[in-house]
Design an enzyme around this catalytic site. Structure first.
Site, PDB file in Angstrom:
ATOM      1  N   ASP A   1      56.089 107.966 -50.100  1.00 59.36           N
ATOM      2  CA  ASP A   1      56.053 107.802 -51.551  1.00 59.36           C
ATOM      3  C   ASP A   1      57.391 108.254 -52.129  1.00 59.36           C
ATOM      4  OD1 ASP A   1      55.511 110.430 -50.800  1.00 59.36           O
ATOM      5  OD2 ASP A   1      53.495 110.424 -51.629  1.00 59.36           O
TER       6      ASP A   1
ATOM      7  N   GLU B   1      51.599 109.051 -57.623  1.00 55.54           N
ATOM      8  CA  GLU B   1      50.973 110.066 -58.468  1.00 55.54           C
ATOM      9  C   GLU B   1      50.149 109.499 -59.618  1.00 55.54           C
ATOM     10  OE1 GLU B   1      50.861 113.165 -57.865  1.00 55.54           O
ATOM     11  OE2 GLU B   1      52.542 113.659 -56.545  1.00 55.54           O
TER      12      GLU B   1
END
EC number: 3.5.1.47
Length: 376
Positions: free
Chosen positions: A69, A128
């Site tokens: 990520d 997120e």
């Protein structure tokens, strides 16, 4: 050779919120293009702020994927580091700067020679906030590069440097955001019989919803229903017409998550009916499914790391935190694991600062595993 510490520090200074990782993407692309120059077996695609790097195998039987990520968090950094965030109100407080650096280091090593099997390195945005893995999958960003097996890691502050932890079942819970709004009728505090108090109804809900976990969830399985926001009213002598609740549901299986979601909605609607008022219930799980490791692949990975010098393997219990890699693992068999960073501060803490010696350890461990998988 890639300077891992400097790369991490560069990335640490430019944290960006999901789907706004423009500087991050530009930095990554610059490094990737330098690493892949002259490598005719490499192709690169972008999807919004995400990047896919595909290494065509010489005799491919499968595609092995590695995912990192790339987004930061809306947190004001308080580390005091000389390379602290240059973006006000933004911080790499979840270790994604480490994740990216390790992925780049592994890519560099994978490029030393053309692999037998295909390799895909995914630099995924919006872990997120928007479940970027789901967005990319649903948009068809992988195309014919979709891996047959997918792997990834997450740093963990309470594990020591050199420790790797995972299991052969669920590593992260599935998470579901909950928003509930009770709508009654406002009025003066002196005349409650002429109003319909949304605050009272919402209070009954908060109390009654506790029974969902205690009476509907198998205690062996476990689940969480937590409401962290309760907003109602503006002054002491006015009965409010609305009450707003904002919370989270967490469960270790998707079936349990769906059961708890259903029960929370039913309880809210029952309370609203009892108080003769309206209620709006919004349940948003999106791509935040449980991270369920494939048992056979997890055992293979655990056996591999268990035999590596300098690595202490831990068979760990699931965590009730969430990770959107669960969505991709619902589509492709794979494994996620924890990598110890030995920080006194937890993930998402404004002073979270991992030990940088982890970078070399992470690259060595992951690249050796990917080399094995690419050669099978």
């Amino acid at each position: 050779m890639l300077d891992l510490i400097q790369t991490r520090r560069d990335l640490h200074q430019i944290p960006e919120i999901g789907l706004e990782e423009f500087k991050t993407q530009a930095y990554l692309l610059d490094v990737i293009e330098k690493l892949t120059t002259g490598k005719d077996f490499v192709q690169i695609r972008t999807w919004r702020t995400g990047i896919l790097v595909y290494l065509q195998g010489s005799q491919p039987e499968r595609t092995i994927g590695w995912r990192t990520d790339i987004d930061g968090l809306p947190i004001v950094e308080q580390t005091g580091l000389p390379f602290a965030s240059q973006h006000q109100g933004r911080m790499h407080a979840c270790g994604h700067d480490f994740h990216m650096t390790i992925a780049l280091g592994c890519l560099e090593r994978a490029l030393e020679e053309q692999p037998k099997n295909n390799l895909l390195f995914l630099f995924q945005p919006a872990e997120e906030n928007e479940a970027g893995g789901m967005l990319m999958y649903e948009a068809g960003a992988f195309g014919d590069w979709l891996p047959d097996q997918f792997y990834g890691l997450h740093v963990r502050p309470d594990l020591k440097v050199g420790q790797i932890a995972t299991n052969t079942h669920t590593l992260f819970a599935g998470t579901c955001e909950v928003k509930i709004r009770f709508k009654g009728k406002g009025g003066h505090a002196a005349f409650p019989h002429e109003a319909n108090d949304a605050l009272v109804a919402a209070s009954y809900f908060v109390t009654q919803v506790q029974s969902v976990v205690s009476r509907n969830v198998n205690p062996i399985e476990g689940a969480v229903v937590t409401f962290g926001v309760f907003q109602a009213g503006t002054t002491n002598n006015v009965i409010t017409d609305t009450a707003f609740l904002h919370g989270t549901i967490r469960a270790l299986t998707q079936d349990m998550s769906l059961l708890v979601q259903k029960r929370v909605k039913t309880v809210a609607e029952g309370i609203a009916a009892a108080f003769d008022m309206e209620v709006e219930v919004e349940l948003k799980q999106g791509g935040y499914l449980p991270v369920e490791n494939n048992p056979a692949l997890a055992r293979e990975l655990m056996d591999f790391f268990d035999e590596k010098d300098g690595i202490e393997l831990i068979d760990i219990e699931p965590a009730m935190t969430g990770e959107d890699f669960g969505y991709l693992l619902s589509k492709v068999d794979g494994v996620m694991f924890w990598l110890g960073i030995d920080s006194p501060y937890a993930l998402h803490h404004p002073q979270m600062s991992p030990k940088e010696e982890v970078l070399a350890i992470g690259v060595a461990a992951v690249s050796s595993f990917l080399k094995k998988k690419a050669a099978e």
